[in-house]
Design a protein around this motif. Structure first.
Motif, PDB file in Angstrom:
ATOM      1  N   GLN A  19      32.412  -4.533  -6.533  1.00  0.00           N
ATOM      2  CA  GLN A  19      33.688  -4.861  -5.905  1.00  0.00           C
ATOM      3  C   GLN A  19      33.452  -5.974  -4.895  1.00  0.00           C
ATOM      4  N   GLU A  20      34.311  -6.944  -4.899  1.00  0.00           N
ATOM      5  CA  GLU A  20      34.190  -8.057  -3.966  1.00  0.00           C
ATOM      6  C   GLU A  20      34.327  -7.539  -2.536  1.00  0.00           C
ATOM      7  N   GLY A  21      33.439  -8.017  -1.666  1.00  0.00           N
ATOM      8  CA  GLY A  21      33.503  -7.655  -0.261  1.00  0.00           C
ATOM      9  C   GLY A  21      32.740  -6.404   0.115  1.00  0.00           C
ATOM     10  N   ASP A  79      13.040  -5.178   6.445  1.00  0.00           N
ATOM     11  CA  ASP A  79      13.557  -6.382   7.100  1.00  0.00           C
ATOM     12  C   ASP A  79      15.065  -6.570   6.942  1.00  0.00           C
ATOM     13  N   VAL A  80      15.764  -5.609   6.312  1.00  0.00           N
ATOM     14  CA  VAL A  80      17.197  -5.768   6.083  1.00  0.00           C
ATOM     15  C   VAL A  80      17.947  -4.519   6.555  1.00  0.00           C
ATOM     16  N   LEU A  95      18.083  -8.540   8.643  1.00  0.00           N
ATOM     17  CA  LEU A  95      19.120  -9.354   8.011  1.00  0.00           C
ATOM     18  C   LEU A  95      20.242  -8.445   7.504  1.00  0.00           C
ATOM     19  N   PRO A  96      21.489  -8.719   7.880  1.00  0.00           N
ATOM     20  CA  PRO A  96      22.607  -7.898   7.393  1.00  0.00           C
ATOM     21  C   PRO A  96      23.025  -8.299   5.980  1.00  0.00           C
ATOM     22  N   ARG A 101      22.772 -14.004  -2.004  1.00  0.00           N
ATOM     23  CA  ARG A 101      22.850 -15.400  -1.517  1.00  0.00           C
ATOM     24  C   ARG A 101      23.433 -15.468  -0.107  1.00  0.00           C
ATOM     25  N   GLN A 102      23.392 -14.373   0.635  1.00  0.00           N
ATOM     26  CA  GLN A 102      23.925 -14.398   2.000  1.00  0.00           C
ATOM     27  C   GLN A 102      22.968 -15.058   2.983  1.00  0.00           C
ATOM     28  N   HIS A 103      21.692 -15.077   2.637  1.00  0.00           N
ATOM     29  CA  HIS A 103      20.693 -15.671   3.531  1.00  0.00           C
ATOM     30  C   HIS A 103      19.784 -16.620   2.754  1.00  0.00           C
ATOM     31  N   GLY A 104      20.363 -17.346   1.828  1.00  0.00           N
ATOM     32  CA  GLY A 104      19.603 -18.287   1.025  1.00  0.00           C
ATOM     33  C   GLY A 104      20.411 -18.700  -0.192  1.00  0.00           C
TER      34      GLY A 104
END
Length: 302
Positions: A128-130, A87-88, A47-48, A74-77
């Protein structure tokens, strides 16, 4: 080269088949200049994670140590999840490119970044955002059961792009750096002697794929050594034209430990704050630095 997963043996054929040359167990792809291109065979299944907060968590349980990744991105849930690090993959984009310049960044301690104006990629000490914001967390470790040496987190490079360096460092409120991990000095581990939640600057000097063995270890008061399962952390950095194979660091060098000076901790609101012990003191070598940053935020020139 990161080996491909071992396959389960299939049934033995009833009819003998002609013998053919053995295939290489290490998946590599030639690049245009004749060098090999490293490929992790399980990279696609991971998972990225490229934005938000994660922690490499250590926990004591049943007299042993466990390690996991606390994923709050919260990128995958829709909730916080504890995942296997196996796994990531951490993804560091072109928006995380910086140049080494400015008084604090030119400290000799940061020479693993290269000469002035060298380009590097960074995951920051302050959010930092992003950009992914990884920390490490020992708040679920029972330090009362351990010796005074506390718990050790090892982040040991196993594969890096050719010519690349890697490090973790923190900066204090006036920008003075303290290096925790430096691949050029075989300095691959850091130690916590009390429950803590720390964020530091992660720096990578070349684009490409990095692989690290990560694990927690400690010693119980009766002298028994304990350690978590070793897991593989993959970090995909930038957009390399090639991803040349590089061997692991030479064996036989001492794996020194970062003291944690200048480490920036944050409270539940996500704001930076100084670490304190139970008496409210700032422990030696663990001065907080909420204003610390990897470098100037403007993108480096190509």
């Amino acid at each position: 080269v990161i080996p491909s997963p071992t396959e389960e043996p299939g049934p033995t054929p009833s009819t003998p088949t002609p013998t053919s040359p053995s295939a290489s167990p290490e998946p590599t792809t030639p690049s245009t200049d004749g060098t090999q291109k490293c490929e992790d065979p399980d990279l696609a299944r991971r998972l990225p994670l490229d934005n938000g907060h994660v922690d490499i968590v250590g926990k004591t349980s049943d007299g042993g140590l466990n390690i996991a990744l606390k994923d709050e991105t919260r990128q995958h849930g829709t909730t916080t999840v504890e995942r296997e690090i196996d796994d990531v993959k951490f993804v560091v984009g072109e928006n995380a490119r910086h140049k080494r310049h400015g008084a604090g960044m030119m400290s000799p301690e940061l020479d693993f970044l290269g000469p002035e104006n060298s380009v590097f990629y960074g995951m920051p000490q302050t959010q930092q955002e992003g950009v992914l914001w990884p920390g490490y967390n020992t708040q679920d470790v029972d330090f009362g059961a351990l010796t005074e040496d506390g718990v050790r987190l090892s982040i040991e490079p196993k594969r890096m792009p050719r010519g690349a360096n890697f490090g973790l460092f923190t900066t204090d409120y006036i920008g003075r750096p303290s290096v925790l991990i430096d691949s050029t000095q075989q300095k691959h581990a850091l130690r916590s002697t009390f429950a803590t939640h720390v964020h530091a600057n992660w720096a990578f000097t070349k684009p490409g794929t990095y692989a690290f063995d990560v694990a927690y270890s400690a010693t119980l008061k009766d002298g028994t050594p304990i350690s978590s399962k070793k897991q593989s952390l993959i970090v995909v950095v930038g957009e390399p034209e090639t991803d040349d194979c590089a061997s692991a660091p030479e064996e036989g060098h001492a794996h020194q430990e970062g003291t944690g000076a200048g480490a920036g901790e944050h409270d539940n609101s996500g704001r930076g704050r100084t670490q304190h012990d139970d008496a409210g003191r700032e422990p030696t070598g663990r001065v907080g630095s909420p204003e610390g940053d990897v470098a100037d935020k403007e993108p480096a020139e190509s």
